[in-house]
Design a protein around this motif. Structure first.
Motif, short mmCIF file in Angstrom:
data_model
loop_
_atom_site.label_atom_id
_atom_site.label_comp_id
_atom_site.label_asym_id
_atom_site.label_seq_id
_atom_site.Cartn_x
_atom_site.Cartn_y
_atom_site.Cartn_z
N GLU A 5 0.81 -1.22 0.00
CA GLU A 5 0.00 0.00 0.00
C GLU A 5 0.84 1.27 0.00
O GLU A 5 0.52 2.22 -0.70
CB GLU A 5 -0.93 -0.02 1.21
N GLU A 6 1.93 1.28 0.73
CA GLU A 6 2.75 2.50 0.80
C GLU A 6 3.50 2.78 -0.51
O GLU A 6 3.96 3.88 -0.74
CB GLU A 6 3.74 2.43 1.95
N TYR A 7 3.62 1.77 -1.38
CA TYR A 7 4.34 1.92 -2.64
C TYR A 7 3.44 2.15 -3.84
O TYR A 7 3.89 2.63 -4.87
CB TYR A 7 5.19 0.67 -2.92
N LEU A 48 5.56 -11.36 -7.87
CA LEU A 48 6.05 -10.64 -9.05
C LEU A 48 6.00 -9.13 -8.86
O LEU A 48 6.95 -8.41 -9.22
CB LEU A 48 5.25 -11.05 -10.28
N VAL A 49 4.91 -8.63 -8.30
CA VAL A 49 4.80 -7.19 -8.04
C VAL A 49 5.83 -6.77 -7.00
O VAL A 49 6.52 -5.76 -7.16
CB VAL A 49 3.38 -6.82 -7.59
N GLY A 50 5.99 -7.56 -5.94
CA GLY A 50 6.98 -7.26 -4.91
C GLY A 50 8.40 -7.21 -5.45
O GLY A 50 9.17 -6.31 -5.11
N GLU A 51 8.73 -8.16 -6.32
CA GLU A 51 10.07 -8.17 -6.92
C GLU A 51 10.30 -6.89 -7.73
O GLU A 51 11.38 -6.31 -7.68
CB GLU A 51 10.24 -9.38 -7.83
#
Length: 55
Positions: A5-7, A48-51
């Motif tokens: 959420e913060e990104y 995948l989004v986190g990477e």
């Protein structure tokens, strides 16, 4: 996707044709149903989004 959420400033759904489901982060394609032939699993999409966010 709440853990990012913060990104994440915006999540947008854009209509397309041909049954496409694509996920991009900052303009970079991170998942494409068209290329894989299937929808992603939730944990796969989060990974995948986190990477991409950590890159």
């Amino acid at each position: 996707m709440g853990r990012f959420e913060e990104y994440i400033e915006e999540i947008a759904l854009k209509p397309s044709d041909g049954g496409r489901f694509e996920v991009t982060v900052d303009g970079e394609l991170v998942y494409s149903k068209h290329m894989t032939g299937r929808f992603p699993e939730e944990d796969e999409l989060v990974r995948l989004v986190g990477e991409r966010l950590r890159a």
